[in-house]
Enzyme design. Structure first.
Site, mmCIF file in Angstrom:
data_model
loop_
_atom_site.group_PDB
_atom_site.id
_atom_site.type_symbol
_atom_site.label_atom_id
_atom_site.label_comp_id
_atom_site.label_asym_id
_atom_site.label_seq_id
_atom_site.Cartn_x
_atom_site.Cartn_y
_atom_site.Cartn_z
ATOM 1 N N HIS A 534 12.621 -33.018 -32.536
ATOM 2 C CA HIS A 534 13.918 -33.576 -32.150
ATOM 3 C C HIS A 534 13.698 -34.814 -31.279
ATOM 4 O O HIS A 534 12.840 -34.825 -30.394
ATOM 5 C CB HIS A 534 14.722 -32.518 -31.381
ATOM 6 C CG HIS A 534 16.118 -32.932 -31.050
ATOM 7 N ND1 HIS A 534 17.024 -33.338 -32.006
ATOM 8 C CD2 HIS A 534 16.779 -32.994 -29.863
ATOM 9 C CE1 HIS A 534 18.172 -33.636 -31.429
ATOM 10 N NE2 HIS A 534 18.041 -33.441 -30.127
ATOM 11 N N ASP A 551 21.353 -36.522 -25.587
ATOM 12 C CA ASP A 551 20.884 -35.607 -26.635
ATOM 13 C C ASP A 551 22.006 -35.423 -27.650
ATOM 14 O O ASP A 551 23.111 -35.000 -27.287
ATOM 15 C CB ASP A 551 20.483 -34.254 -26.039
ATOM 16 C CG ASP A 551 19.763 -33.360 -27.038
ATOM 17 O OD1 ASP A 551 19.807 -33.661 -28.246
ATOM 18 O OD2 ASP A 551 19.164 -32.353 -26.615
ATOM 19 N N CYS A 604 18.821 -37.112 -35.795
ATOM 20 C CA CYS A 604 18.585 -37.192 -34.353
ATOM 21 C C CYS A 604 17.923 -38.517 -33.984
ATOM 22 O O CYS A 604 18.253 -39.128 -32.955
ATOM 23 C CB CYS A 604 17.736 -36.014 -33.891
ATOM 24 S SG CYS A 604 16.156 -35.859 -34.758
#
EC number: 3.4.22.-
Length: 645
Positions: A534, A551, A604
């Site tokens: 990620h 995030d 991501c």
């Protein structure tokens, strides 16, 4: 002797067994021609026998094994014989059950008889119990004179088919119905799987939590309910699986009670679904009293389903009570799959997903409403300013100024919208498609900032592929290059391996990375953070004195912010020879409601790059998941031309 022979005539009982739609009858009648010298037994006792007519019918299921009780006497007397005309033959079938090859004779007068014992013949099982007749039993009884004189030879039974026996010994297993599952195509399912993967790799908790789906809930719950149903069925069917051996009683009251129980048994039908040989009651050798030991697998006794009588025996005879159960044969009475419960549980799972989806939609609507309110407030301020201007300035002077001001604002808004999402022309589209075509994967397509981008690297921007380090490092360097333009904050971006090295090896491992760079002379520091599977972004803003963590999965990572603050302290001591002033500095982790969130498990890296793009332009983050395909194509063109649009 003729008178004695007439008194000694006996007609044995008839035992009827119903198993697999076949009827087997056992007639225990001795043959004539008994020698006179053998008529006198111990103490010259002439025992009168009472004819006991036992007619028991046992109904067995297709998957259940059956047993046939055989009754005979240990101490035969001289009046237990028939005439020569009543010749009886006995046969033994393949499964150990006894049958008679001749029709049963008519009933005769009942006579009293002492010391008659009844034994139960059971089919041979894997535990070592075998079918034994004529005095040989599992309890090592002696061979009587009657059995020596009238041996019974086993005769194979033609009526007992091999297929029926095989169906008992090895019944076909019930085929379980396979449960079909629908393929999930909703983006939330992929997002949930990706979130679980992140938790397994990073050990971090994310704000948006949904029920885990490692193992389907409806299957596990149905399996547990099937186990409970199986236990109930075994409990019910096990109560009707017992057989008893009843010894004769010398007293007339004992014989009457036996006949009463026999009449009750003749009208009872028992369902034997599954059994295993297990002795549950033993008779005392002297007193004949029944003792019931408690086993952990024994079932409670039900008098409605099984009639039993406690009798006494004389001499060395013993009373044995057997309970027979088969643990290997599954019961077909209970279903292993309950469709109604499965439908309810499956519906509840999808209802929870729908509720989670609706919650996310409401959050996005609230965020859009908030942005809309901000825009309306800006418009209200502009209208208020224009009204004040009208009141202060004469009308003839206000008109051209107002028109010019409105035209300037409209032009500025159009320019902003065009700058944020510039259109991809047909020529650009053709160039992008040409790059994604098959070719040499090691072909260099772009080279700058001491970095080389090959066709293999560009393929990570195609469709839903994960971005690699080369693409992100190249894009961060382009952001640094753009920050040199006038009106934009100065930016320095660290390498994608910087934070991982700093966290694992400490400051000494990365202090030479900024040998030619003064990190305190810029406005913004960009720190890409890789969590194994990620991508995230940390931003150090020296103007606002804060460190913010971004995030796209809503993760909170205050630890990363503290590590970066500690790095600034050590960097200041090493490079500036003074301590870093942390007064007024704040650490933030953006929540999922504050920034756009990814709705799949692939974008991501794109979100981290676009966060950095908006922050380095001092623009609000206003893109969504729907813009990701556009941003991927746009980034391909920007990398090929080494210039941001």
């Amino acid at each position: 002797m003729d008178d004695i022979a007439d008194r000694m005539r006996m007609d044995a009982g008839e035992v009827t067994l119903v198993n697999h739609n076949s009827v087997f009858k056992t007639h225990l009648l001795p043959q004539t021609g008994f020698p006179e010298d053998q008529l006198s037994l111990s103490d010259q006792q002439i025992l009168s026998s009472r004819q006991g007519y036992l007619d028991r019918s046992f109904t067995c299921s297709t998957r259940s094994a059956a047993y046939n009780p055989s009754y005979y006497s240990d101490n035969p007397s001289s009046d237990s014989f028939l005439g020569s005309g009543d010749l009886r033959t006995f046969g033994q079938s393949a499964n150990g059950q006894w049958r008679n090859s001749t029709p049963s004779s008519s009933s005769s007068l009942q006579k009293s008889r002492n010391s008659r014992s009844l034994y139960l013949e059971t089919r041979k099982t894997s535990s070592g119990l075998s079918n034994i007749f004529a005095g040989k039993s599992n309890h090592h009884c002696h061979v009587s004179a009657y059995e020596k004189s009238f041996p019974i030879k086993p005769v194979p039974s033609p009526s007992w088919s091999g297929s029926c026996r095989r169906s008992l010994l090895s019944p076909k297993k019930t085929q379980r119905r396979h449960v079909s599952t629908a393929e999930e195509t909703v983006q939330e399912e992929e997002r949930e799987i990706y979130r679980q993967l992140l938790q397994m790799v990073t050990g971090k908790q994310f704000t948006i939590a949904k029920p885990t789906t490692h193992f389907p809930l409806h299957l596990s719950r149905c399996l547990s309910s099937s186990k409970n149903t199986l236990k109930d069925s075994l409990f019910k069917n096990g109560n009707s699986c017992a057989s008893q051996i009843i010894g004769s009683d010398t007293s007339s009251s004992g014989s009457a009670s036996i006949l009463t129980n026999q009449e009750q048994l003749s009208h009872s039908v028992y369902s034997l679904s599954s059994y295993t040989p297990d002795v549950v009651a033993f008779g005392s050798k002297d007193s004949g009293t029944l003792h019931h030991p408690h086993h952990h697998h024994s079932v409670p006794h039900q008098p409605d389903n099984l009639a039993a009588s406690n009798t006494q025996s004389e001499g060395s005879d013993s009373v044995i009570l057997l309970k027979v159960k088969d643990s290997q044969t599954p019961t077909p009475s209970s279903t292993f799959f309950q469709a109604e419960l499965w439908i309810k549980e499956l519906t509840s799972v999808y209802d929870s997903r729908a509720r989670e989806r609706l919650r996310q939609i409401e959050e996005q609507k609230a965020l859009a409403l908030q942005l809309q309110n901000q825009r309306l407030q800006e418009r209200e301020h502009s209208v208020h300013d224009s009204v004040e201007l009208h009141l202060r300035v004469p009308l003839e002077k206000e008109i051209p100024v107002t028109v010019a001001q409105e035209t300037q604002k409209k032009g500025h808004k159009l320019t902003d919208s065009e700058d944020e999402f510039p259109e991809i022309t047909e020529e650009m589209e053709k160039e992008i498609k040409n790059v994604f075509r098959n070719g040499n994967q090691d072909e260099v397509l772009s080279e700058a900032f001491r970095l080389t981008i090959t066709r293999k690297d560009i393929q990570t921007l195609n469709h839903l592929n994960w971005l690699n380090d080369e693409i992100i490092n190249f894009y961060m360097n382009m952001l640094m290059e753009r920050s040199k333009e006038k009106g934009l904050p100065s930016v320095h971006a660290f390498n994608t391996f910087f934070f991982t090295k700093l966290k694992t090896a400490g400051y000494q491992a990365v202090k030479r990375w900024t040998k030619k760079v003064d990190v305190f002379s810029v406005d913004i520091l960009l720190v890409p953070i890789h969590l194994g599977v990620h991508w995230c972004l940390a931003v150090v803003d020296f103007r606002k004195k804060n460190i913010t963590y971004y995030d796209s999965m809503g993760g909170i990572n205050n630890e990363a912010c503290r590590i970066l603050l500690q790095y600034l302290k050590q960097e200041s001591i090493d490079k500036k020879r003074k301590e870093f002033d942390t007064n007024g500095w704040q650490l933030f982790s953006k929540k999922s409601q504050e920034i756009p969130q990814q709705m799949n498990g692939s974008d991501c890296g794109m979100f981290a790059c676009k966060y950095a793009d908006c922050i380095t332009k001092d623009r609000p983050i206003n893109f969504t998941q729907q813009h990701m395909p556009y941003f991927r194509k746009r980034m391909v063109w920007e990398i090929l031309h080494r210039k941001l649009l």
